[in-house]
Scaffold this motif. Structure first.
Motif, short mmCIF file in Angstrom:
data_model
loop_
_atom_site.label_atom_id
_atom_site.label_comp_id
_atom_site.label_asym_id
_atom_site.label_seq_id
_atom_site.Cartn_x
_atom_site.Cartn_y
_atom_site.Cartn_z
N HIS A 165 77.23 1.91 33.57
CA HIS A 165 78.21 0.38 32.59
C HIS A 165 78.19 -0.21 34.08
O HIS A 165 78.20 -0.01 35.19
N SER A 222 74.47 6.95 30.53
CA SER A 222 74.57 5.53 29.89
C SER A 222 75.48 5.37 31.20
O SER A 222 76.20 5.86 31.94
N THR A 280 78.08 5.41 36.46
CA THR A 280 76.81 6.00 35.76
C THR A 280 78.40 6.78 34.79
O THR A 280 79.22 7.94 35.87
#
Length: 57
Positions: free
Chosen positions: A38, A36, A32
């Motif tokens: 990933h 966002s 994080t």
């Protein structure tokens, strides 16, 4: 997650469910950053898969 939804043509809740299972199994991990997240494959998981497949002794 949207790129996965778009590419696989399945709904977001289905993607979330499968990613949660993969995360719980240790196959993927979340990174994080800011606002966002990933996903990243876990190298150790692929080594275990190869071991079970017999390609690594």
């Amino acid at each position: 997650m949207n790129p996965i939804v778009d590419r696989l043509h399945i709904r977001q809740p289905q993607v979330s469910k499968h990613l949660r299972v993969l995360h719980e199994a240790g196959v993927v991990e979340y990174n994080t950053e800011a606002n966002s997240s990933h996903l990243q494959a876990t190298i150790g998981a692929f080594q275990r898969i190869k071991f079970l497949d017999g390609t690594i002794s």
